[in-house]
Design a protein around this motif. Structure first.
Motif, PDB file in Angstrom:
ATOM      1  N   ASN A  99       2.117  -1.725 -16.470  1.00  8.87           N
ATOM      2  CA  ASN A  99       1.309  -1.339 -17.657  1.00  8.87           C
ATOM      3  C   ASN A  99       1.045  -2.509 -18.434  1.00  8.87           C
ATOM      4  O   ASN A  99       1.905  -3.355 -18.644  1.00  8.87           O
ATOM      5  N   ASP A 100      -0.122  -2.391 -19.110  1.00 11.35           N
ATOM      6  CA  ASP A 100      -0.435  -3.695 -19.784  1.00 11.35           C
ATOM      7  C   ASP A 100       0.424  -3.950 -20.946  1.00 11.35           C
ATOM      8  O   ASP A 100       0.707  -5.022 -21.468  1.00 11.35           O
ATOM      9  N   SER A 101       1.086  -2.887 -21.518  1.00 14.78           N
ATOM     10  CA  SER A 101       1.912  -3.055 -22.600  1.00 14.78           C
ATOM     11  C   SER A 101       3.273  -3.652 -22.138  1.00 14.78           C
ATOM     12  O   SER A 101       3.860  -4.533 -22.887  1.00 14.78           O
ATOM     13  N   SER A 102       3.785  -3.010 -21.008  1.00 15.33           N
ATOM     14  CA  SER A 102       5.178  -3.441 -20.876  1.00 15.33           C
ATOM     15  C   SER A 102       5.237  -4.673 -19.886  1.00 15.33           C
ATOM     16  O   SER A 102       6.218  -5.446 -19.661  1.00 15.33           O
ATOM     17  N   LYS A 103       4.221  -5.073 -19.026  1.00 15.82           N
ATOM     18  CA  LYS A 103       3.974  -5.964 -18.436  1.00 15.82           C
ATOM     19  C   LYS A 103       4.903  -6.025 -17.053  1.00 15.82           C
ATOM     20  O   LYS A 103       4.864  -6.670 -16.342  1.00 15.82           O
ATOM     21  N   SER A 104       5.837  -5.005 -16.974  1.00 17.97           N
ATOM     22  CA  SER A 104       6.632  -4.968 -15.937  1.00 17.97           C
ATOM     23  C   SER A 104       6.090  -4.161 -14.800  1.00 17.97           C
ATOM     24  O   SER A 104       5.618  -2.910 -15.225  1.00 17.97           O
ATOM     25  N   GLU A 105       6.118  -4.342 -13.602  1.00 14.15           N
ATOM     26  CA  GLU A 105       5.910  -3.233 -12.362  1.00 14.15           C
ATOM     27  C   GLU A 105       6.571  -2.471 -12.121  1.00 14.15           C
ATOM     28  O   GLU A 105       7.966  -2.323 -12.046  1.00 14.15           O
ATOM     29  N   GLU A 106       5.969  -1.099 -11.999  1.00 11.76           N
ATOM     30  CA  GLU A 106       7.035   0.145 -11.840  1.00 11.76           C
ATOM     31  C   GLU A 106       6.315   0.436 -10.351  1.00 11.76           C
ATOM     32  O   GLU A 106       5.176   0.570  -9.927  1.00 11.76           O
ATOM     33  N   ILE A 107       7.387   0.819  -9.626  1.00  6.99           N
ATOM     34  CA  ILE A 107       7.239   1.556  -8.016  1.00  6.99           C
ATOM     35  C   ILE A 107       7.106   2.975  -8.497  1.00  6.99           C
ATOM     36  O   ILE A 107       8.548   3.413  -8.552  1.00  6.99           O
ATOM     37  N   LEU A 108       6.435   3.778  -8.332  1.00  2.56           N
ATOM     38  CA  LEU A 108       6.630   5.267  -8.504  1.00  2.56           C
ATOM     39  C   LEU A 108       6.188   6.098  -7.214  1.00  2.56           C
ATOM     40  O   LEU A 108       5.118   5.855  -6.665  1.00  2.56           O
ATOM     41  N   TYR A 109       7.045   6.779  -6.855  1.00  6.18           N
ATOM     42  CA  TYR A 109       6.963   7.683  -5.780  1.00  6.18           C
ATOM     43  C   TYR A 109       6.516   9.061  -6.170  1.00  6.18           C
ATOM     44  O   TYR A 109       7.326   9.632  -7.042  1.00  6.18           O
ATOM     45  N   ILE A 110       5.513   9.438  -5.670  1.00 13.25           N
ATOM     46  CA  ILE A 110       4.849  10.982  -6.142  1.00 13.25           C
ATOM     47  C   ILE A 110       5.134  12.188  -5.325  1.00 13.25           C
ATOM     48  O   ILE A 110       4.794  11.924  -4.027  1.00 13.25           O
ATOM     49  N   THR A 154      -3.327   1.653 -20.296  1.00 15.62           N
ATOM     50  CA  THR A 154      -4.115   0.812 -19.329  1.00 15.62           C
ATOM     51  C   THR A 154      -3.107  -0.006 -18.436  1.00 15.62           C
ATOM     52  O   THR A 154      -2.093  -0.217 -19.006  1.00 15.62           O
ATOM     53  N   GLY A 155      -3.515  -0.422 -17.296  1.00 18.32           N
ATOM     54  CA  GLY A 155      -2.648  -1.242 -16.720  1.00 18.32           C
ATOM     55  C   GLY A 155      -3.351  -1.783 -15.188  1.00 18.32           C
ATOM     56  O   GLY A 155      -4.532  -1.389 -15.011  1.00 18.32           O
ATOM     57  N   TYR A 156      -2.437  -2.138 -14.499  1.00 15.55           N
ATOM     58  CA  TYR A 156      -3.073  -2.830 -13.100  1.00 15.55           C
ATOM     59  C   TYR A 156      -2.335  -1.826 -11.959  1.00 15.55           C
ATOM     60  O   TYR A 156      -1.249  -1.797 -11.778  1.00 15.55           O
ATOM     61  N   LEU A 157      -3.122  -1.398 -11.020  1.00 19.65           N
ATOM     62  CA  LEU A 157      -2.830  -0.742  -9.970  1.00 19.65           C
ATOM     63  C   LEU A 157      -2.888  -1.500  -8.620  1.00 19.65           C
ATOM     64  O   LEU A 157      -3.903  -1.901  -8.420  1.00 19.65           O
ATOM     65  N   SER A 158      -1.772  -1.956  -8.133  1.00 15.80           N
ATOM     66  CA  SER A 158      -1.659  -2.895  -7.025  1.00 15.80           C
ATOM     67  C   SER A 158      -1.638  -2.277  -5.705  1.00 15.80           C
ATOM     68  O   SER A 158      -1.809  -2.903  -4.804  1.00 15.80           O
ATOM     69  N   LEU A 159      -0.830  -0.806  -5.767  1.00 14.86           N
ATOM     70  CA  LEU A 159      -0.658  -0.504  -4.359  1.00 14.86           C
ATOM     71  C   LEU A 159      -0.687   1.184  -4.695  1.00 14.86           C
ATOM     72  O   LEU A 159      -0.462   1.582  -5.569  1.00 14.86           O
ATOM     73  N   LYS A 160      -1.684   1.494  -3.442  1.00 19.06           N
ATOM     74  CA  LYS A 160      -1.825   2.943  -3.610  1.00 19.06           C
ATOM     75  C   LYS A 160      -1.337   3.266  -1.997  1.00 19.06           C
ATOM     76  O   LYS A 160      -2.166   2.903  -1.046  1.00 19.06           O
ATOM     77  N   ARG A 161      -0.193   4.115  -1.768  1.00 18.37           N
ATOM     78  CA  ARG A 161       0.232   4.198  -0.441  1.00 18.37           C
ATOM     79  C   ARG A 161       0.679   5.550  -0.187  1.00 18.37           C
ATOM     80  O   ARG A 161       1.000   6.544  -1.065  1.00 18.37           O
ATOM     81  N   GLN A 162       0.080   6.034   0.936  1.00 13.74           N
ATOM     82  CA  GLN A 162       0.398   7.392   1.424  1.00 13.74           C
ATOM     83  C   GLN A 162       1.364   7.620   2.483  1.00 13.74           C
ATOM     84  O   GLN A 162       1.313   6.607   3.296  1.00 13.74           O
ATOM     85  N   TYR A 163       2.258   8.747   2.445  1.00 13.84           N
ATOM     86  CA  TYR A 163       3.384   8.815   3.641  1.00 13.84           C
ATOM     87  C   TYR A 163       3.067   9.947   4.260  1.00 13.84           C
ATOM     88  O   TYR A 163       2.569  11.017   3.686  1.00 13.84           O
ATOM     89  N   GLU A 164       3.215   9.938   5.394  1.00  9.47           N
ATOM     90  CA  GLU A 164       3.604  11.407   6.243  1.00  9.47           C
ATOM     91  C   GLU A 164       4.895  11.189   6.345  1.00  9.47           C
ATOM     92  O   GLU A 164       5.493  10.486   7.414  1.00  9.47           O
ATOM     93  N   ILE A 165       5.624  12.467   6.079  1.00  9.51           N
ATOM     94  CA  ILE A 165       7.022  12.676   6.323  1.00  9.51           C
ATOM     95  C   ILE A 165       7.244  13.820   6.763  1.00  9.51           C
ATOM     96  O   ILE A 165       6.527  15.044   6.250  1.00  9.51           O
ATOM     97  N   ILE A 166       7.934  14.096   7.779  1.00 12.50           N
ATOM     98  CA  ILE A 166       7.985  15.377   8.463  1.00 12.50           C
ATOM     99  C   ILE A 166       9.477  15.453   8.837  1.00 12.50           C
ATOM    100  O   ILE A 166      10.220  14.693   9.436  1.00 12.50           O
ATOM    101  N   ASP A 167       9.963  16.756   8.223  1.00 14.56           N
ATOM    102  CA  ASP A 167      11.277  16.843   8.475  1.00 14.56           C
ATOM    103  C   ASP A 167      12.215  15.770   8.037  1.00 14.56           C
ATOM    104  O   ASP A 167      13.321  15.530   8.855  1.00 14.56           O
ATOM    105  N   GLY A 168      11.924  15.057   6.921  1.00 14.79           N
ATOM    106  CA  GLY A 168      12.719  13.938   6.503  1.00 14.79           C
ATOM    107  C   GLY A 168      12.641  12.559   7.293  1.00 14.79           C
ATOM    108  O   GLY A 168      13.161  11.710   6.884  1.00 14.79           O
ATOM    109  N   LEU A 169      11.772  12.745   8.288  1.00 16.73           N
ATOM    110  CA  LEU A 169      11.414  11.447   8.831  1.00 16.73           C
ATOM    111  C   LEU A 169       9.977  11.036   8.562  1.00 16.73           C
ATOM    112  O   LEU A 169       9.005  11.479   8.641  1.00 16.73           O
ATOM    113  N   LEU A 170      10.070   9.426   8.347  1.00 18.01           N
ATOM    114  CA  LEU A 170       8.897   8.745   8.165  1.00 18.01           C
ATOM    115  C   LEU A 170       8.055   8.460   9.345  1.00 18.01           C
ATOM    116  O   LEU A 170       8.386   7.757  10.221  1.00 18.01           O
ATOM    117  N   LYS A 171       6.882   9.275   9.203  1.00 19.34           N
ATOM    118  CA  LYS A 171       5.981   9.256  10.554  1.00 19.34           C
ATOM    119  C   LYS A 171       4.774   8.264  10.322  1.00 19.34           C
ATOM    120  O   LYS A 171       4.299   7.754  11.336  1.00 19.34           O
TER     121      LYS A 171
END
Ligand SMILES: Nc1ncnc2c1ncn2[C@@H]1O[C@H](COP(=O)(O)OP(=O)(O)OP(=O)(O)O)[C@@H](O)[C@H]1O
Length: 768
Positions: A99-110, A154-171
């Protein structure tokens, strides 16, 4: 998942870290679940105690306790359910955002729910509906912004990542950059028809996201091509609405109007997955039937469509009446009629009790026609009645005491009058006293009935009678219409009369009846919705939209439809322009041209058919996903055995390919019955689908083209035995609707390609 895929996911530079994060999240969810379950037991214990404490002497404190615990319990349970449902796939994407105002990078899982660290209050999972998640759907890498609580961040988006997770396992892990093809979307679209509607939160596209998150304070109208995700988007917008406004609107005040019960069955499984419960899901007809509060006999709305398809009856005048009844012109006629009723009902006479004018007619008239206009007309009558009752109550004692004073003064004068002889005086006194008693008795007596008498002329006829009175008389219609000719009034009235004679109404009468109810009686609070979501909205008339808006007194509508599928356009709607201009001038409008359902090959052929219809509709762009070209197969309808064997064989091979959801589509009900007669002898589980039935699992369904609207299948077999599609608007639309139902495979069976207008299509677009 192949060994190669396993290797590739493990090769990702962050694989180990992501696995740890996933394990941490799952563990955290497990802990929260345990605590919640513990809480539940704790609450149950408390409730037991409260029950035990409930005694006759002092129940109030225990009862409050009981209620408090019950609501905690409910909270814990819903939290429990939501969390339990996501443990196998707690999130589907991640964004790294500074975020431009806080300047600290947040890693958010959606993911589909939100979860916070109970100690640090840091998000472990961010809900897909939260403001910041918009960056995932909307933003490209680099500078981005989003709206939160009225402010732009406003801010800077440095990563956009998708996951495929099936039955709790990262595929799988996929990092999205400017050029990356949306693989997750491709994968999701190539899936089968069983559970697809549920899975799109991860792959919502930018244009769809714009509709879902468009201002919730404004109506929105979406013209979306077949398969563009209209239904899906509407359901996600409901979820977003409840997330954003749930504290203001209980879900019971939200309503989805679906085209038929079959469709409700189809969508109802999705809503709980999106965290949406208890919202009203109904059809326009069912809603109207319960809201209008009388057992209405309604002609089957599809009967008219069938008549048009079979070319039966006086279809020209039938179409004209339908479209007129759905028009805003007709709404004006009804409005003028209501105004006349209002004028006639307005009080004019003075309210008099025993010679005294308690309230002037002029005042009552002003109250009725000006001050009380916020109320429906009949409610105003009720208000006038209680006003008079209150007024009379107050004024009666004043009237009585005025009479007392008047006669007592007169008596006093007589008693002390020296001019009268005593005998005469006595007579006068007696007369005066009698008169006083008589008048007082009269006040008492008249007071008992005065209001009732005053209100007697205000006859409030029910809306059904009033509507029939108007529509049965060409002269009356003419009085209220500025546009209809005498002849048109006669046609309209005669048409209605024929329906009324059978003690029935038709679908087109529901909007005017609802409108009249709103204006005369008012809509019962229980039926007053605050936000309405209409799917397959192309089948509505202008009057239907206007009546709903005025009846609910809100314009919070989400309206999604496709004019190209407007098989009921004879009822009125053939352009969104009047809806936008006259009914929802505040609305946002969005067009969706991309189709996610079907393959490029199937869409190419469907587009060829759509082109035959000479309305300016843009071509539908399929999301690039390839499959087999549609197949035309020649059958001989007079040889039922050959037809059956052919269908059986094709269905069997589709099933071998794991394409299990299969529909056979016929042009009309009658054509479907013919098909059914042929295939019912088959060993396959077959269901001839009717509107009020649920689809049986594992069955091949036979469904008429008009009823297939909104549904989707892995494979569709359009069969023509005796009813070829002709080059007229209605047939083109029905064929287009049918052709756009399959996700993977389309077969057409007839005597000749021209049965499906394929002689007018590009021969490269199908195989025969
Ligand atoms: N963003 C998306 N990601 C994955 N699948 C999607 C997406 N959008 C739509 N779909 C899929 O496309 C199909 C069509 O969606 P939907 O039924 O909502 O379309 P529609 O516009 O209502 O179609 P129609 O007008 O033909 O009834 C569904 O299977 C849906 O899951």
């Amino acid at each position: 998942m192949s060994a190669k895929d396993q290797v590739s996911v493990r090769d990702h530079k962050d694989y180990q870290r992501e696995v740890e994060r996933l394990e941490f999240t799952k563990e955290y969810i497990r802990t929260v679940l345990e605590i919640s379950k513990g809480n539940k037991e704790f609450f149950v214990e408390n409730m037991k105690q409260a029950f035990a404490d409930l005694d006759n002497q002092d129940s109030s404190a225990s009862y409050t306790d009981l209620l408090a615990n019950a609501s905690f319990l409910e909270l814990a349970e819903s939290e429990l359910k939501r969390l339990e449902s996501v443990i196998g796939k707690p999130y589907f994407s991640r964004i790294d955002f500074t975020n431009d105002s806080s300047k600290s990078e947040e890693i958010l899982y959606i993911g589909k729910v939100s979860l916070f660290d109970r100690v640090t209050q840091q998000p472990i999972i961010v809900d897909w509906r939260s403001p910041i998640a918009n960056v995932y759907y909307d933003g490209r890498l680099g500078e981005v912004s989003y709206e939160a609580y009225g402010e732009t961040q406003t801010g800077y988006l440095s990563l956009k990542r998708q996951y495929e997770i099936i039955d709790g396992l990262l595929k799988d892990i996929r990092d999205i950059d400017l050029t990356t093809h949306d693989e997750l979307l491709q994968k999701s679209l190539s899936g089968k028809a069983d559970n697809r509607l549920t899975e799109i939160v991860a792959t919502i596209q930018n244009e769809q996201n714009e509709v879902i998150r468009a201002s919730l304070k404004h109506p929105i109208i979406v013209q979306g091509a077949a398969g563009s995700g209209k239904t899906t988007i509407a359901l996600h917008r409901i979820s977003y609405f409840l997330y954003s406004f749930g504290y203001q609107f209980p879900p019971e005040k939200l309503m989805i109007l679906a085209p038929n019960r079959l469709f409700i069955d189809y969508i109802s499984a999705v809503l709980p997955e999106l965290g949406v419960n208890k919202i009203n899901q109904t059809t326009f007809i069912d809603f109207m039937k319960s809201c209008l509060g009388q057992k209405i006999r309604l002609f089957s709305p599809n009967g008219k469509l069938m008549k048009l398809l079979e070319g039966k009856g006086k279809s020209k005048s039938m179409q004209w009446v339908s479209s007129y009844k759905g028009s805003l012109e007709f709404k004006e006629v009804i409005y003028s009629y209501i105004k006349e009723l209002e004028y006639k009902l307005a009080p004019r006479e003075d309210f008099i009790v025993e010679k005294s004018i308690l309230m002037k007619g002029k005042k009552l008239n002003r109250l009725f026609l000006q001050e009380y206009t916020y109320l429906p007309i009949y409610k105003r009558i009720g208000k006038i009645k209680s006003l008079l009752e209150d007024d009379l109550k107050k004024k009666k004692s004043i009237m009585l005491s005025k009479l007392n004073t008047k006669y007592d003064d007169a008596l006093e004068k007589i008693l002390y009058s020296r001019r009268l002889q005593s005998e005469k005086r006595q007579h006068k006194v007696v007369d005066l006293m009698d008169m006083k008693d008589q008048r007082k008795a009269k006040v008492e007596k008249e007071s008992k009935t005065a209001v009732k008498k005053y209100m007697e002329p205000f006859v409030m006829k029910d809306i059904f009678t009033l509507y029939k009175e108007l529509m049965s008389s060409p002269e009356r219609i003419k009085e209220h219409s500025t546009t209809l000719s005498d002849q048109e009034c006669k046609v309209l009235s005669k048409f209605c009369q024929r329906i009324f004679d059978k003690n029935a109404f038709e679908l087109e009468d529901l909007a005017p009846l609802f409108y009249m109810k709103a204006k005369l009686e008012g809509i019962d609070e229980k039926y007053k919705m605050r936000s309405i979501f209409i799917d397959e909205a192309q089948d509505y008339s202008y009057f239907q939209f206007a009546a709903l808006k005025e009846g609910f007194e809100t314009d919070l509508f989400t309206i999604v439809g496709d004019l190209a599928q407007g098989i009921h356009s004879y009822r009125g709607l053939n352009s969104w322009a009047p809806v936008l201009k006259e009914i929802f001038p505040n609305a946002n409008y969005q067009a969706l041209q991309k189709s996610y359902r079907t393959t490029v090959e199937i869409m190419n052929l469907a587009n060829d058919i759509l082109k035959l219809f000479d309305q300016d509709l843009p071509k539908v762009e399929p999301v690039i996903r390839h499959g087999q070209k549609p197949l035309f197969k020649t059958i001989d309808p007079v040889n039922p055995k050959q037809v059956r064997l052919q269908l059986e064989q094709d269905i069997a091979s589709l099933k071998e390919e794991e394409l299990h959801s299969i529909a056979i589509i016929g042009r009309t009900d009658r054509e479907c019955q013919r098909i059914h007669q042929i295939v019912e002898k088959s060993h396959l589980p077959i269901q001839l689908l009717e509107e009020k039935q649920d689809m049986k699992k594992g069955h091949v369904v036979i469904v008429p083209s008009y009823l297939s609207k909104g549904l989707e299948f892995d494979a569709v077999l359009i069969v023509c035995l005796e009813e070829p599609y002709t080059n007229v608007e209605l047939d083109i639309k029905l064929l287009y609707v049918s052709m756009t139902r399959p996700m993977h495979r389309l077969y057409l069976y007839g005597k000749d390609p021209s049965d499906f207008l394929l002689n007018r299509a590009d021969s490269l677009h199908f195989v025969s």
